[in-house]
Design a protein around this motif. Structure first.
Motif, PDB file in Angstrom:
ATOM      1  N   MET A  74      47.839  34.709  41.534  1.00  0.00           N
ATOM      2  CA  MET A  74      47.572  35.647  40.481  1.00  0.00           C
ATOM      3  C   MET A  74      46.070  35.689  40.176  1.00  0.00           C
ATOM      4  N   GLU A  75      45.455  34.502  40.100  1.00  0.00           N
ATOM      5  CA  GLU A  75      44.017  34.448  39.802  1.00  0.00           C
ATOM      6  C   GLU A  75      43.202  35.111  40.918  1.00  0.00           C
ATOM      7  N   LYS A  76      43.621  34.918  42.164  1.00  0.00           N
ATOM      8  CA  LYS A  76      42.931  35.535  43.293  1.00  0.00           C
ATOM      9  C   LYS A  76      43.005  37.056  43.191  1.00  0.00           C
ATOM     10  N   LYS A  77      44.174  37.581  42.857  1.00  0.00           N
ATOM     11  CA  LYS A  77      44.350  39.031  42.698  1.00  0.00           C
ATOM     12  C   LYS A  77      43.455  39.565  41.586  1.00  0.00           C
ATOM     13  N   LEU A  78      43.366  38.835  40.501  1.00  0.00           N
ATOM     14  CA  LEU A  78      42.519  39.235  39.382  1.00  0.00           C
ATOM     15  C   LEU A  78      41.055  39.272  39.797  1.00  0.00           C
ATOM     16  N   CYS A  79      40.602  38.279  40.524  1.00  0.00           N
ATOM     17  CA  CYS A  79      39.218  38.241  41.011  1.00  0.00           C
ATOM     18  C   CYS A  79      38.939  39.393  41.966  1.00  0.00           C
ATOM     19  N   GLU A  80      39.896  39.690  42.837  1.00  0.00           N
ATOM     20  CA  GLU A  80      39.731  40.808  43.775  1.00  0.00           C
ATOM     21  C   GLU A  80      39.665  42.136  43.022  1.00  0.00           C
ATOM     22  N   SER A  81      40.518  42.282  42.027  1.00  0.00           N
ATOM     23  CA  SER A  81      40.547  43.502  41.229  1.00  0.00           C
ATOM     24  C   SER A  81      39.230  43.685  40.468  1.00  0.00           C
ATOM     25  N   GLU A  82      38.724  42.605  39.909  1.00  0.00           N
ATOM     26  CA  GLU A  82      37.451  42.652  39.181  1.00  0.00           C
ATOM     27  C   GLU A  82      36.307  43.015  40.123  1.00  0.00           C
ATOM     28  N   ALA A  83      36.295  42.455  41.311  1.00  0.00           N
ATOM     29  CA  ALA A  83      35.249  42.758  42.293  1.00  0.00           C
ATOM     30  C   ALA A  83      35.306  44.226  42.707  1.00  0.00           C
ATOM     31  N   GLU A  84      36.504  44.747  42.872  1.00  0.00           N
ATOM     32  CA  GLU A  84      36.667  46.161  43.238  1.00  0.00           C
ATOM     33  C   GLU A  84      36.168  47.072  42.110  1.00  0.00           C
ATOM     34  N   TYR A  85      36.558  46.757  40.886  1.00  0.00           N
ATOM     35  CA  TYR A  85      36.113  47.524  39.719  1.00  0.00           C
ATOM     36  C   TYR A  85      34.586  47.489  39.610  1.00  0.00           C
TER      37      TYR A  85
END
Length: 72
Positions: free
Chosen positions: A1-12
């Motif tokens: 879950m934390e990895k997905k959040l980090c990826e989403s933040e990087a994309e944003y």
């Protein structure tokens, strides 16, 4: 879950930083807290020059009152 959040933040962050739209945030008083690189380029300010300044510095004198009313 934390990895997905980090990826989403990087994309944003990538979208905001490289986008061609003027993207900014202000605090409750209308002072800039962030402006993306294209916004800085369009207004001719550096990040250091604009952060903390009120949005009204970018508004023509004859429109300041109307713009302030709109944002309030």
């Amino acid at each position: 879950m934390e990895k997905k959040l980090c990826e989403s933040e990087a994309e944003y962050r990538s979208i905001v930083e490289t986008g061609q739209d003027f993207i900014y945030t202000v605090d409750a008083y209308g002072n800039f807290t962030y402006m993306n690189p294209i916004g800085l380029k369009k207004i001719g300010y550096t990040e250091e020059e604009i952060i903390g300044k009120n949005f009204k510095i970018l508004v023509r004198e004859d429109w300041k009152e109307k713009v302030a009313e709109f944002y309030n």
